[in-house]
Every structure is written in structure tokens, then in C-alpha cells.
Scaffold this motif. Structure first.
Motif, PDB file in Angstrom:
ATOM      1  N   ASN A 212     -61.052  -0.405 -18.231  1.00 42.38           N
ATOM      2  CA  ASN A 212     -61.514   0.775 -17.537  1.00 42.38           C
ATOM      3  C   ASN A 212     -62.226   1.802 -18.018  1.00 42.38           C
ATOM      4  O   ASN A 212     -63.221   2.639 -17.494  1.00 42.38           O
ATOM      5  CB  ASN A 212     -60.060   1.304 -17.144  1.00 42.38           C
ATOM      6  N   LYS A 213     -62.041   2.183 -19.442  1.00 45.31           N
ATOM      7  CA  LYS A 213     -62.824   3.184 -20.166  1.00 45.31           C
ATOM      8  C   LYS A 213     -64.369   2.661 -20.165  1.00 45.31           C
ATOM      9  O   LYS A 213     -65.181   3.507 -19.843  1.00 45.31           O
ATOM     10  CB  LYS A 213     -62.406   3.318 -21.450  1.00 45.31           C
ATOM     11  N   LEU A 214     -64.561   1.509 -20.429  1.00 51.19           N
ATOM     12  CA  LEU A 214     -66.014   1.007 -20.723  1.00 51.19           C
ATOM     13  C   LEU A 214     -66.804   1.076 -19.159  1.00 51.19           C
ATOM     14  O   LEU A 214     -67.826   1.477 -19.149  1.00 51.19           O
ATOM     15  CB  LEU A 214     -66.218  -0.193 -21.180  1.00 51.19           C
ATOM     16  N   ILE A 215     -65.878   0.631 -18.250  1.00 51.05           N
ATOM     17  CA  ILE A 215     -66.523   0.773 -16.882  1.00 51.05           C
ATOM     18  C   ILE A 215     -66.891   2.075 -16.538  1.00 51.05           C
ATOM     19  O   ILE A 215     -67.820   2.482 -16.091  1.00 51.05           O
ATOM     20  CB  ILE A 215     -65.861   0.079 -15.873  1.00 51.05           C
ATOM     21  N   ARG A 216     -65.751   2.933 -16.836  1.00 51.33           N
ATOM     22  CA  ARG A 216     -66.244   4.578 -16.389  1.00 51.33           C
ATOM     23  C   ARG A 216     -67.207   5.094 -17.021  1.00 51.33           C
ATOM     24  O   ARG A 216     -68.023   5.781 -16.767  1.00 51.33           O
ATOM     25  CB  ARG A 216     -64.848   5.281 -16.978  1.00 51.33           C
TER      26      ARG A 216
END
Length: 122
Positions: free
Chosen positions: A18-22
């Protein structure tokens, strides 16, 4: 000299995905899969857990799917340059699969953490 082993778990947690996609930028061009980063961010709210499991499987089994290896490189000339025979007069744009961008960021973060831990960047 003592040899150190870098232990990297192939298991990726959903929060990391999630962090990387955001962190993907919204204003970028479509990837080869035709998915805008903005759309991928919205879909990730639903599919992040499944993505984490799939990516963990890829890493654990040392698999890189062929469609994640492909990209298109476009060369654009920069406006107003005096001499277009120089490389600096052009810029490259890579069109990659959106998931490949996330995997690259994940691997880059691992390399950066290891380089900091072992003081390779002095």
C-alpha cells in the motif's frame, strides 16, 4: 574479514505494498498494461492483500513474469536546444507495467537499507 549475509524475507506485507503504491505519481503516462497510477491506487485499496501474496510468491520462487520485464522507451527532444547532435538535447521516457514500478521500488528500498546498514554509501 568477516563475511556478512544479507537476509531478505520473500514475504511482503500488505502495508508495504500500500505504501509503495501510494508513492506512485499520478501525473505519469500510462504503463504498458494501460493502467494509470491514479486508478492503480484506487484498485489497490481492494487488491493490496492479493498483490502482496502474489509478489511474495514471485520473490520466494525467484520468478519475474515476462510482462513485468517489458517496457517501451521513448526519446523526446528538448525544446530550444542549440545542438540536437548532443545527448543532453534529449530525454528518455520509459513506459513500464504499473506493478513492475512497485516491485522496482520495493527492491530499491531493500538495496538502500542494506547499503545504509553495511555503510556502503560513505
Amino acid at each position: 574479514m568477516e563475511q556478512k549475509v544479507l537476509n531478505i524475507s520473500p514475504i511482503i506485507i500488505t502495508e508495504e505494498i500500500n505504501k509503495l503504491i501510494r508513492s506512485l505519481l499520478n501525473g505519469k503516462a500510462l504503463g504498458l498494461n494501460g493502467i494509470l497510477n491514479k486508478v492503480f491506487k484506487i484498485a489497490a485499496l481492494v487488491i493490496a492483500k492479493d498483490l502482496a501474496e502474489i509478489i511474495s510468491h514471485y520473490f520466494a520462487n525467484r520468478i519475474i513474469p515476462e510482462n513485468l520485464k517489458k517496457f517501451i522507451m521513448a526519446v523526446l527532444h528538448k525544446e530550444g536546444k542549440k545542438d540536437y547532435s548532443l545527448l543532453g538535447s534529449y530525454r528518455l521516457i520509459a513506459f513500464k507495467n504499473t506493478l513492475a514500478k512497485v516491485l522496482e521500488k520495493y527492491v530499491a528500498n531493500i538495496i538502500l537499507k542494506a547499503a545504509e546498514e553495511y555503510r556502503l554509501l560513505l
